[in-house]
Write an enzyme that holds these catalytic residues in place. Structure first.
Site, PDB file in Angstrom:
ATOM      1  N   CYS A 111      32.990  69.773  42.799  1.00 43.41           N
ATOM      2  CA  CYS A 111      34.179  69.918  41.948  1.00 43.41           C
ATOM      3  C   CYS A 111      34.257  68.847  40.857  1.00 43.41           C
ATOM      4  CB  CYS A 111      35.434  69.897  42.806  1.00 43.41           C
ATOM      5  SG  CYS A 111      35.367  71.138  44.098  1.00 43.41           S
ATOM      6  N   HIS A 247      41.199  68.427  38.298  1.00 40.03           N
ATOM      7  CA  HIS A 247      40.595  69.525  39.049  1.00 40.03           C
ATOM      8  C   HIS A 247      41.702  70.253  39.812  1.00 40.03           C
ATOM      9  CE1 HIS A 247      38.365  71.878  41.791  1.00 40.03           C
ATOM     10  NE2 HIS A 247      38.518  71.067  42.826  1.00 40.03           N
ATOM     11  N   ASN A 277      41.040  77.407  43.393  1.00 35.89           N
ATOM     12  CA  ASN A 277      40.084  76.316  43.172  1.00 35.89           C
ATOM     13  C   ASN A 277      38.736  76.915  42.752  1.00 35.89           C
ATOM     14  OD1 ASN A 277      38.173  74.290  43.460  1.00 35.89           O
ATOM     15  ND2 ASN A 277      39.013  73.485  45.379  1.00 35.89           N
TER      16      ASN A 277
END
Ligand code: COA
Length: 320
Positions: A111, A247, A277
Site C-alpha cells: 500500500c 492511503h 482499500n
C-alpha cells in the site's frame, strides 16, 4: 528544477459491489463493514485485467499532461497483483501505450507502493537519468482475496491511478520512506511453494491474510510520526498543508491520524466509501479525483502518505 506532477489519471472497473451485495454471499452486513471501516462500495473487476486497468489510468494521465508516450523515459508501476511475474506490468504497459523509449520496472511495496514509485522516479529525474516519468499504482486485489474470509475480503477493491512527472517550477519538496520486515507477517500473501526436482513443498494459503488490529495499531502510530518527521525536516508548519492525501485503508485510521496531528479532518480527503482499500492505487486515484475536481491550485502544499504490507510506510511533500 523541481519534479512536477504534469498530469494525473485513474480508472476503476465498471462492476460496483455494495456491502449489501456481499452480504448475499457471506455472513456480513452493511452496518458491520461501514461502521468499522467507512467502506460502502468497491469496484471488483469482472472483465478488466490489471494491465487494462493500468492502461486506462496511464492513458488518461498522459492525456492530461500533454506529454506523448514516446517522450516517456521511465515507467514504474507499483503493484502486488500484476497479471504476470514476467513481463512486468510496466513492460506490458509500455507496449500498450507505445512508450518505446521508456525503461520499465515494477515496485512491490504494497500500500506504500505509489509513494515508493514516485520517490524513485523523482530521484531518476533529479539525477538527470530521465526527463519524463510515468508512475502508477495498480491493483486487482480481488484476485488474491479469500472470498470465504469475511474479515479480509470486504475491505479491498480494484483500480489504478497514475501520474506523469517532469521538470517544472513547483513539485516534490522532500520525502520519507521506511520499512520493518520484522512485522511483515501482519499482512501476508504467500507466493509459490518451492516445487522443483528436489523439493515438493505444500502450497501455502495463497490469499491475503491480515492481523487487522496489529496493522491498525501500526498505521495510527507510524503515519503521524512519519508526517511530523517530514514537516520537521522541511521546516514547514503543519498549518501550511492544504491536504493530507492518505492511503485509503480505513476511515478510522484516517480519523485517528488527523486527531493525533491535531488537524481538521476536512483536510483529509477520502473516497474509501466508494473504492474501499485499493492498496498501491488508492493514493493516485484520490489525487486524480482532487485534480479533476479543480481542488489543487498551483503552489498548494500537500502531503501524500502510504502505509501497509512489508511493513512499509512513506510520505512525500509536494508543492502543486
Ligand atoms: N462481517 C461481520 N462480522 C465480521 C466481519 C465481517 N465482514 N469480519 C469479522 N467479523 C467478526 C469477527 O469474526 C469477530 O467476531 P467474534 O468477536 O465473534 O470473533 C468480530 O467481527 C470482531 O472482529 P475483529 O477482527 O476484532 O474486528 P475489529 O474491530 O478489529 O475490526 C478490522 C476489524 C479489519 C475492520 C480492523 O481491525 C481494521 O480496520 N484494521 C486495519 C486493517 C487495514 O486497514 N489494513 C490494511 C492496511 S494497508
Amino acid at each position: 528544477m523541481a519534479t512536477t506532477i504534469l498530469g494525473t489519471g485513474s480508472y476503476l472497473p465498471e462492476n460496483i459491489v455494495s456491502n449489501d451485495d456481499l452480504a448475499k454471499y457471506m455472513d456480513t452486513s452493511d452496518e458491520w463493514i461501514s461502521s468499522r471501516t467507512g467502506i460502502r462500495f468497491r469496484h471488483i473487476s469482472n472483465k478488466e485485467t490489471a494491465a487494462e486497468i493500468a492502461y486506462y489510468a496511464a492513458a488518461s494521465a498522459l492525456k492530461h499532461s500533454g506529454i506523448l508516450a514516446e517522450n516517456i523515459d521511465l515507467i514504474i508501476a507499483a503493484t502486488i497483483t500484476p497479471d504476470c511475474l514476467t513481463p512486468s506490468m510496466s513492460c506490458i504497459l509500455q507496449e500498450k501505450l507505445g512508450a518505446v523509449n521508456a525503461v520499465c520496472f515494477d515496485i512491490n511495496a504494497a500500500c506504500s507502493g505509489f509513494i515508493f514509485a514516485m520517490n524513485t522516479a523523482h530521484m531518476y529525474l533529479q539525477a538527470g537519468m530521465a526527463r519524463y516519468a510515468l508512475v502508477l499504482g495498480v491493483e486487482v486485489l480481488s484476485s488474491i482475496l479469500d472470498w470465504t474470509d469475511r474479515s479480509t475480503c470486504v475491505l479491498f477493491g480494484d483500480g489504478a491511478g497514475a501520474a506523469v512527472l517532469g521538470p517544472g517550477e513547483y513539485g516534490i519538496q522532500d520525502f520519507i520512506m521506511g520499512s520493518d520486515g520484522s512485522h511483515g507477517k501482519a499482512l501476508l500473501c504467500s507466493g509459490r511453494p518451492l516445487r522443483n526436482l528436489y523439493s515438493n513443498e505444500e502450497a501455502a494459503n495463497p490469499y491475503v491474510h491480515m492481523d487487522g488490529q496489529a496493522v491498525f495499531r501500526f498505521a495510527v502510530r507510524q503515519v503521524p510520526e512519519c508526517i511530523e518527521q517530514l514537516l520537521k525536516r522541511s521546516s514547514i508548519s503543519i498549518h501550511e498543508i492544504k491536504y493530507f492525501v492518505l492511503h485509503q485503508a480505513n476511515i478510522r485510521i484516517i480519523q485517528s491520524v488527523a486527531k493525533r496531528l491535531q488537524v481538521n479532518i476536512e483536510k483529509f480527503p477520502m473516497n474509501i466509501s466508494e473504492c474501499a482499500n485499493t492498496s498501491s492505487a488508492s493514493i493516485p486515484i484520490l489525487l486524480a479525483e482532487l485534480d479533476k475536481e479543480g481542488k489543487l491550485q498551483r503552489g498548494d502544499k500537500i502531503i501524500l502518505s502510504g502505509f501497509g504490507g512489508g511493513l512499509t510506510w512513506g510520505a512525500v511533500l509536494i508543492e502543486w
